[in-house]
Design a protein around this motif. Structure first.
Motif, mmCIF file in Angstrom:
data_model
loop_
_atom_site.group_PDB
_atom_site.id
_atom_site.type_symbol
_atom_site.label_atom_id
_atom_site.label_comp_id
_atom_site.label_asym_id
_atom_site.label_seq_id
_atom_site.Cartn_x
_atom_site.Cartn_y
_atom_site.Cartn_z
ATOM 1 N N ILE A 16 0.843 -1.207 0.000
ATOM 2 C CA ILE A 16 0.000 0.000 0.000
ATOM 3 C C ILE A 16 0.877 1.256 0.000
ATOM 4 C CG2 ILE A 16 -1.601 1.349 1.448
ATOM 5 C CD1 ILE A 16 -2.857 -1.397 2.207
ATOM 6 N N TYR A 17 1.950 1.223 0.790
ATOM 7 C CA TYR A 17 2.876 2.370 0.837
ATOM 8 C C TYR A 17 3.430 2.656 -0.553
ATOM 9 C CZ TYR A 17 7.406 4.692 1.353
ATOM 10 O OH TYR A 17 8.475 5.531 1.195
ATOM 11 N N TYR A 18 3.913 1.618 -1.264
ATOM 12 C CA TYR A 18 4.498 1.816 -2.601
ATOM 13 C C TYR A 18 3.437 2.260 -3.611
ATOM 14 C CZ TYR A 18 8.893 -0.156 -0.952
ATOM 15 O OH TYR A 18 10.072 -0.370 -0.271
ATOM 16 N N MET A 19 2.212 1.746 -3.483
ATOM 17 C CA MET A 19 1.127 2.179 -4.386
ATOM 18 C C MET A 19 0.802 3.654 -4.177
ATOM 19 S SD MET A 19 -1.352 -1.155 -4.011
ATOM 20 C CE MET A 19 -2.820 -0.371 -4.672
ATOM 21 N N GLU A 20 0.755 4.072 -2.906
ATOM 22 C CA GLU A 20 0.457 5.477 -2.614
ATOM 23 C C GLU A 20 1.586 6.392 -3.090
ATOM 24 O OE1 GLU A 20 -2.332 6.927 -1.434
ATOM 25 O OE2 GLU A 20 -3.201 4.933 -1.663
ATOM 26 N N MET A 21 2.828 5.913 -2.969
ATOM 27 C CA MET A 21 3.968 6.694 -3.468
ATOM 28 C C MET A 21 3.900 6.828 -4.985
ATOM 29 S SD MET A 21 5.745 7.901 -1.018
ATOM 30 C CE MET A 21 7.152 8.467 -1.979
ATOM 31 N N ALA A 22 3.462 5.764 -5.675
ATOM 32 C CA ALA A 22 3.313 5.830 -7.134
ATOM 33 C C ALA A 22 2.273 6.889 -7.510
ATOM 34 C CB ALA A 22 2.892 4.463 -7.668
ATOM 35 N N ARG A 23 1.176 6.917 -6.780
ATOM 36 C CA ARG A 23 0.147 7.938 -7.017
ATOM 37 C C ARG A 23 0.719 9.345 -6.762
ATOM 38 N NH1 ARG A 23 -4.089 4.574 -4.379
ATOM 39 N NH2 ARG A 23 -5.594 3.958 -5.980
ATOM 40 N N TYR A 24 1.491 9.447 -5.686
ATOM 41 C CA TYR A 24 2.076 10.736 -5.295
ATOM 42 C C TYR A 24 2.945 11.299 -6.425
ATOM 43 C CZ TYR A 24 5.104 13.949 -2.652
ATOM 44 O OH TYR A 24 5.815 15.039 -2.214
ATOM 45 N N TYR A 25 3.804 10.437 -7.000
ATOM 46 C CA TYR A 25 4.695 10.897 -8.071
ATOM 47 C C TYR A 25 3.937 11.095 -9.388
ATOM 48 C CZ TYR A 25 8.868 10.452 -5.203
ATOM 49 O OH TYR A 25 9.820 10.632 -4.220
ATOM 50 N N MET A 26 2.839 10.345 -9.597
ATOM 51 C CA MET A 26 2.014 10.562 -10.804
ATOM 52 C C MET A 26 1.407 11.957 -10.796
ATOM 53 S SD MET A 26 -0.046 7.022 -11.526
ATOM 54 C CE MET A 26 -1.175 7.826 -12.651
ATOM 55 N N LYS A 27 0.944 12.409 -9.645
ATOM 56 C CA LYS A 27 0.357 13.752 -9.535
ATOM 57 C C LYS A 27 1.402 14.828 -9.823
ATOM 58 C CE LYS A 27 -3.463 12.800 -6.394
ATOM 59 N NZ LYS A 27 -4.045 13.019 -5.043
ATOM 60 N N GLN A 28 2.662 14.509 -9.485
ATOM 61 C CA GLN A 28 3.761 15.447 -9.769
ATOM 62 C C GLN A 28 4.322 15.261 -11.178
ATOM 63 O OE1 GLN A 28 6.748 15.171 -6.673
ATOM 64 N NE2 GLN A 28 5.292 15.753 -5.064
ATOM 65 N N LYS A 29 3.713 14.318 -11.910
ATOM 66 C CA LYS A 29 4.095 13.987 -13.286
ATOM 67 C C LYS A 29 5.536 13.444 -13.370
ATOM 68 C CE LYS A 29 0.784 17.151 -15.372
ATOM 69 N NZ LYS A 29 0.551 18.241 -16.344
ATOM 70 N N LYS A 30 5.973 12.839 -12.287
ATOM 71 C CA LYS A 30 7.287 12.177 -12.265
ATOM 72 C C LYS A 30 7.045 10.684 -12.525
ATOM 73 C CE LYS A 30 9.311 15.504 -9.022
ATOM 74 N NZ LYS A 30 9.953 15.701 -7.687
ATOM 75 N N TYR A 31 6.788 10.381 -13.805
ATOM 76 C CA TYR A 31 6.331 9.037 -14.174
ATOM 77 C C TYR A 31 7.392 7.944 -14.002
ATOM 78 C CZ TYR A 31 2.552 11.885 -15.951
ATOM 79 O OH TYR A 31 1.530 12.794 -16.043
ATOM 80 N N PRO A 32 8.683 8.200 -14.277
ATOM 81 C CA PRO A 32 9.675 7.140 -14.033
ATOM 82 C C PRO A 32 9.728 6.731 -12.560
ATOM 83 C CG PRO A 32 10.579 8.816 -15.476
ATOM 84 C CD PRO A 32 9.279 9.373 -14.973
ATOM 85 N N GLU A 33 9.686 7.752 -11.624
ATOM 86 C CA GLU A 33 9.681 7.433 -10.192
ATOM 87 C C GLU A 33 8.419 6.654 -9.812
ATOM 88 O OE1 GLU A 33 10.401 10.304 -11.474
ATOM 89 O OE2 GLU A 33 12.269 11.079 -10.599
ATOM 90 N N ALA A 34 7.304 7.105 -10.401
ATOM 91 C CA ALA A 34 6.029 6.421 -10.138
ATOM 92 C C ALA A 34 6.095 4.969 -10.593
ATOM 93 C CB ALA A 34 4.887 7.138 -10.859
ATOM 94 N N ASN A 35 6.720 4.746 -11.777
ATOM 95 C CA ASN A 35 6.844 3.387 -12.315
ATOM 96 C C ASN A 35 7.687 2.504 -11.390
ATOM 97 O OD1 ASN A 35 6.402 1.388 -14.338
ATOM 98 N ND2 ASN A 35 8.497 1.729 -15.069
ATOM 99 N N LYS A 36 8.730 3.098 -10.804
ATOM 100 C CA LYS A 36 9.601 2.341 -9.901
ATOM 101 C C LYS A 36 8.819 1.872 -8.662
ATOM 102 C CE LYS A 36 12.615 4.371 -7.204
ATOM 103 N NZ LYS A 36 13.774 5.138 -6.697
ATOM 104 N N TYR A 37 8.035 2.779 -8.114
ATOM 105 C CA TYR A 37 7.288 2.435 -6.901
ATOM 106 C C TYR A 37 6.166 1.425 -7.174
ATOM 107 C CZ TYR A 37 9.566 5.758 -3.794
ATOM 108 O OH TYR A 37 10.482 6.401 -2.996
ATOM 109 N N ILE A 38 5.459 1.572 -8.315
ATOM 110 C CA ILE A 38 4.346 0.641 -8.584
ATOM 111 C C ILE A 38 4.879 -0.746 -8.933
ATOM 112 C CG2 ILE A 38 4.061 1.149 -11.057
ATOM 113 C CD1 ILE A 38 1.293 0.448 -8.453
#
Length: 728
Positions: free
Chosen positions: A605-627
């Motif tokens: 859940i923590y990593y999924m929420e972090m992926a959402r967090y970076y998606m909102k900031q449009k930092k898609y590579p970081e989001a991809n790493k977390y998801i």
């Protein structure tokens, strides 16, 4: 109170037709004690005979419900000449009333001419066709058309035995091959056409004894003496005629009236006599008439009370109370006690039966009724004192106590077998119904438990154990609304236990959650405040407040409540909420700290929420790493993880990856269908993307704006404009 007590309930016309058979010898002994003589046969004991099957059915119902005696009814074929030999002999007590059911006579028939055999040629609902066939039978003996109910029946002959009709039957079969010999009565009133003149039986003339000459004129005094003499000698017809002549003669009205009411009393027309003496009490006074009035009114009300005892106990009690004004005896008291039992008012029944048992402890009927009353009141100590092994009821009582003991020891399966056996014997006993309900509840068979509890409440609407059972079944089925309604009933009965507060708390929290889902946050918060009144534990209240504020987007307020519940052993739900809140507030380290000290499902859940967090900031590579890391932990909510991964792939331009993960997601959700349509459009499959987009129905403005953007991308500007207008 004598053995004839049972005559209160066994009321017969003793013509043969059907037999009531009792097989249990112990039950027969009970009936013998009540004054009922049973005749032993191969398969049991014949204890009653009657031509009226419903009469025996009523007796059978009474025996089953009031004396716990099982019986069966079988049909018999006997000659009417044997009807004078009754099998059931009931010795009436002094105050008992011998009420006879009128003999059944065919509709519209006044005289029974013959009973024997005849030939039935044909029957039909209309008479036209029969007239033609009747013309062919004119030369046959006693040919006639009879109207029986809705049918017209063509019959021939009338003989005492079948053999005498064989020769005529051959001739009848030439007219109709289906003609047959049957038992039948030649009743003139039925005949509408015949080849003979039916003769009705003449009324028997009253022979006047020698010395009583009616061709001379009698004086009123002579008539009065003759009337009294005729009545004493049992010449009722003569006495009645003379009383009718004297009822208008001054000086002899009272004597004539006295004879009239005595004749009616002999005919057991108690209601008529009671009404006459009540209405004419000012005109006719005297000791004799007062005694007759008391007797007739007592018998009438007593009979009606017995008649309604099983049909409507409330009406029965009204009649029995009226009877008590004229006379009170043990039979009347016993009948009153039975009526109270049928009304489930066992306390009042006990008061009466306790006195009767004290005066006549050997009377089986009283003992049985008293035992059943004590059983329903749960007075097992007294039951043990009056125990009688000769009565089947006490054997069943032992079974009940055994089942109860097994239930208390937690041996529910063993208890179930005995309880169901007892239910077969006593299907209306509230104690046994309750026991079955409790057992099935413990076995988790809530539907069956509900049926038994409901039957008890139907009989006794204020039965607290049954109401508690229904409430617990409702709670087990998560039916909070029903549980609250039953709790209110219990509260009105001044019954309150620990579960009441628990139910009320659950109800208000349930309502609060429902209102929050609908976006009615103010009302939801109000219901949580109401729930606080019914609990000492703050945990559920804090969780409820935290949920509502989280849905409202007020994360700081939600954090205040969830933080008070957090510890190293906090439930996963609390950890999950705290991680979501901390990430939304930008406190990443706090969220990470909780995740590190939690099981894998919380880490996911923590990593999924972090992926959402970076998606909102449009930092898609970081989001991809977390998801990607989240998926490695096999999250509980994998559909949600697939959706996040699909959107990350889409924004990274990897449409094949996005398509694959959208297809793994929950395509029933509008936001997932929308993302899938965007991917198909990017991959050139615009037709399919358009079809999917058309099926998206939602109230969310954000999703509808995205749908309009998709329509523009698909080159459908007109439809996009319509969506924008609908949003405005």
């Amino acid at each position: 109170m004598k053995k004839g007590l049972f005559s209160l309930f066994v009321i017969f016309n003793l013509l043969f037709g059907y037999e009531l058979i009792v097989k249990n010898e112990k039950d027969v002994k009970v009936l013998n004690d009540l004054g009922v003589k049973c005749e032993k046969i191969a398969n049991g004991f014949v204890c009653a005979k009657s031509p009226d099957k419903m009469q025996l059915k009523r007796l059978q119902y009474y025996l089953k419900n009031n004396l716990s005696i099982t019986s069966e009814i079988v049909g018999v074929q006997e000659k009417l000449s044997d009807a004078s030999k009754p099998v059931m002999s009931v010795k009436p007590v002094k105050s008992a009333v011998d009420i006879k059911t009128p003999k059944k006579v065919a509709k519209n028939s006044k005289t029974l001419i013959k009973t024997g055999y005849c030939i039935q040629v044909v029957s039909a609902r209309k008479s036209q066709g029969l007239l033609e066939i009747f013309g062919k039978t004119k030369n046959l003996p006693l040919s006639r058309i009879e109207k029986i109910g809705p049918y017209y029946v063509l019959r021939i002959g009338e003989e005492k035995n079948e053999n005498a009709l064989q020769s005529v039957l051959q001739k009848a079969k030439k007219i109709n091959k289906n003609a047959y010999i049957r038992k039948c009565d030649l009743i003139p009133q039925r005949i509408i056409k015949s080849n003979f003149k039916p003769k009705a039986k003449k009324k028997q003339e009253i022979k006047i004894p020698q010395g009583e000459v009616f061709n001379k004129v009698f004086s009123p005094e002579e008539k009065n003496k003759l009337m009294e003499k005729a009545f004493k000698e049992g010449r009722i017809y003569l006495a009645r005629n003379l009383s009718n002549q004297l009822k208008s003669t001054n000086g002899y009205k009272k004597d004539a009236f006295l004879i009239t009411v005595n004749i009616l009393m002999q005919k057991k027309e108690y209601k008529r006599v009671c009404n006459m003496l009540t209405q004419l009490s000012d005109f006719y006074k005297g000791k004799n008439l007062s005694e007759i009035k008391e007797k007739s009114c007592f018998y009438y009300n007593y009979q009606k009370g017995v008649e309604y005892m099983n049909i409507n106990p409330e009406i029965a009690l009204d009649f029995l109370k009226k009877a008590q004004k004229f006379k009170s005896d043990d039979n009347l008291l016993f009948a009153t006690a039975i009526a109270y039992m049928n009304q489930y008012d066992y306390k009042k029944a006990k008061e009466i039966l306790q006195k009767l048992y004290k005066n006549d402890s050997d009377n089986t009927a009283i003992k049985l009724a008293y035992a059943k009353t004590l059983f329903n009141l749960g007075d097992f100590k007294t039951l043990e004192r009056i125990k009688d092994n000769n009565l089947a009821f006490f054997n069943h009582l032992e079974l009940y106590l055994k089942a109860k003991k097994l239930y208390n020891e937690g041996k529910y399966k063993e208890a179930e077998k005995i309880a169901l056996k007892l239910f077969n014997y006593y299907p209306n006993n509230t104690k046994i119904l309750l026991l079955n309900g409790d057992i099935f509840y413990k076995l988790g068979k809530y539907d069956l438990a509900y049926i038994y509890y409901k039957r008890v409440v139907k009989k006794e609407p204020q039965n607290i154990p049954a109401l508690k059972g229904l409430r617990d079944v409702a709670l087990a089925n998560k039916d909070i609304t029903s549980a609250v309604k039953i709790s209110d009933i219990l509260k009105n009965l001044k019954y309150k236990d620990k579960k009441f507060n628990e139910i009320m708390k659950e109800y208000y929290l349930f309502q609060a959650d429902k209102l929050a889902q609908e976006g009615k946050f103010k009302d939801a918060l109000s219901d949580v405040k109401e729930a606080e009144k019914y609990t000492d534990s703050e945990k559920d209240i804090y969780v409820a407040y935290g949920k509502i504020y989280f849905k409202m987007g007020e994360y700081k307020k939600a954090l205040d409540y969830y933080r008070m519940l957090y510890s190293r052993n906090a439930p996963l739900e609390i950890r999950e909420k705290l991680i979501r809140i901390y990430i939304r507030l930008g406190k990443i380290n706090k969220a990470k700290e909780i995740a590190q000290n939690s099981p894998n499902e919380i880490k996911a859940i923590y990593y999924m929420e972090m992926a959402r967090y970076y998606m909102k900031q449009k930092k898609y590579p970081e989001a991809n790493k977390y998801i990607t890391t989240a998926l490695e932990y096999n999250p509980i909510n994998s559909m949600c993880a697939y959706e996040i991964k699909a959107w990350v792939c889409y924004y990274l331009g990897d449409y094949g990856c996005a398509k694959s993960y959208f297809e793994k997601s929950d395509l029933k959700l509008p936001e997932v269908r929308l993302g899938y349509a965007f991917v198909l459009a990017k991959m050139g499959n615009k037709e399919k993307a358009y079809l999917i987009a058309q099926g998206i129905k939602t109230r969310s403005k954000n999703i509808m704006l995205q749908k309009a953007r998709l329509m523009i991308e698909l080159g459908r500007e007109k439809e996009a404009k319509e969506i924008f207008n609908s949003i405005d």
